[in-house]
Design an enzyme around this catalytic site. Sequence first.
Site, PDB file in Angstrom:
ATOM      1  N   ARG A   1      -0.203 -17.284  34.718  1.00  0.00           N
ATOM      2  CA  ARG A   1       1.009 -17.205  33.914  1.00  0.00           C
ATOM      3  C   ARG A   1       2.195 -17.810  34.672  1.00  0.00           C
ATOM      4  O   ARG A   1       3.025 -18.501  34.102  1.00  0.00           O
ATOM      5  CB  ARG A   1       1.272 -15.729  33.593  1.00  0.00           C
ATOM      6  CG  ARG A   1       2.167 -15.541  32.406  1.00  0.00           C
ATOM      7  CD  ARG A   1       1.706 -14.370  31.554  1.00  0.00           C
ATOM      8  NE  ARG A   1       2.811 -13.970  30.693  1.00  0.00           N
ATOM      9  CZ  ARG A   1       3.558 -12.907  30.922  1.00  0.00           C
ATOM     10  NH1 ARG A   1       3.345 -12.154  31.967  1.00  0.00           N
ATOM     11  NH2 ARG A   1       4.521 -12.595  30.092  1.00  0.00           N
TER      12      ARG A   1
ATOM     13  N   ASN B   1       6.600 -19.618  24.391  1.00  0.00           N
ATOM     14  CA  ASN B   1       6.031 -18.520  25.188  1.00  0.00           C
ATOM     15  C   ASN B   1       5.825 -18.906  26.649  1.00  0.00           C
ATOM     16  O   ASN B   1       5.629 -20.068  26.939  1.00  0.00           O
ATOM     17  CB  ASN B   1       4.701 -18.077  24.574  1.00  0.00           C
ATOM     18  CG  ASN B   1       4.918 -17.059  23.468  1.00  0.00           C
ATOM     19  OD1 ASN B   1       5.765 -16.182  23.598  1.00  0.00           O
ATOM     20  ND2 ASN B   1       4.172 -17.178  22.387  1.00  0.00           N
TER      21      ASN B   1
ATOM     22  N   HIS C   1       7.277  -9.249  24.432  1.00  0.00           N
ATOM     23  CA  HIS C   1       6.512  -9.841  23.328  1.00  0.00           C
ATOM     24  C   HIS C   1       5.125 -10.121  23.876  1.00  0.00           C
ATOM     25  O   HIS C   1       4.941 -10.976  24.721  1.00  0.00           O
ATOM     26  CB  HIS C   1       7.174 -11.141  22.869  1.00  0.00           C
ATOM     27  CG  HIS C   1       6.315 -11.949  21.931  1.00  0.00           C
ATOM     28  ND1 HIS C   1       5.865 -11.456  20.726  1.00  0.00           N
ATOM     29  CD2 HIS C   1       5.818 -13.207  22.027  1.00  0.00           C
ATOM     30  CE1 HIS C   1       5.133 -12.387  20.121  1.00  0.00           C
ATOM     31  NE2 HIS C   1       5.088 -13.449  20.895  1.00  0.00           N
TER      32      HIS C   1
END
Length: 333
Positions: free
Chosen positions: A106, A138, A193
């Site tokens: 990530r 994102n 989120h």
Amino acid sequence: MATLKEKLITPVAAGSTVPSNKITVVGVGQVGMACAISILGKGLCDELALVDVLEDKLKGEMMDLQHGSLFLQTHKIVADKDYAVTANSKIVVVTAGVRQQEGESRLNLVQRNVNVFKFIIPQIVKYSPNCTILVVSNPVDILTYVTWKLSGLPKHRVIGSGCNLDTARFRYLMAERLGIHPTSCHGWILGEHGDSSVAVWSGVNVAGVSLQELNPAMGTDKDSENWKEVHKQVVESAYEVIRLKGYTNWAIGLSVAELCETMLKNLYRVHSVSTLVKGTYGIENDVFLSLPCVLSASGLTSVINQKLKDDEVAQLKKSADTLWSIQKDLKDL
């Protein structure tokens, strides 16, 4: 010799050259175009600008939308890879970014997106210094922080789409179980989120009737009706849709159009969107998480103070720590 146009039309006064409700969408991928068509469908703007680095795709999408002008209430649709086309935007929706590659961490994905945003964000602010930026790319909470840092804009004008969609999914799934419309089911998803979002079961209600009062075990492992599964479905639904069709776009597009509507029409509606949460619920770092926020023409006007239970606050703090552990190592901000 007068032209046909001159014979047909007698000018009376000069028209306005500056748009009054312009929206820009950066990135014309599946999500960007779903945002664009949802915004056009609501007739929210008098000018829509599209920006991307892929010139052919960009021109094709612009032309395709222009050909539908007869069926729309948006007078001008423009596109260019040059950000000058975005000038005087009220809202800039950012959907651009690189996709996560298989096996990629990530942090690595975020750093690659930081490098993309370092080009995009200063250009947006240069041409629309008074705009509100709505970040959709994102991981949205971290990229909203990145946008805030890169833009130099005040925090009320940098908003992440956050858990607005998660909340919509939650209300839809709840409504399916109860056999009523999602607008009549009230419940909130807050926090990050994605995987560590928080369902606020204590506030879930229909017509003011608290569902947790009717079923005190609601949202816990002891619940015989397993309502906890609804939140699990919210978290997993994006993965499921991606597995089935390769990406998600329609629901996020509709969700973004609703946020734009609230701001452009100065509606003061409450949405679960990503905002700077430092100083709330004992969070000490500069992280963005979703809380119920009032949106208006000036951006994010205020935050609703939700009465959260201890375990819900603990979950929020855990999300904040996770995000900060990634943000603190980002370079070039």
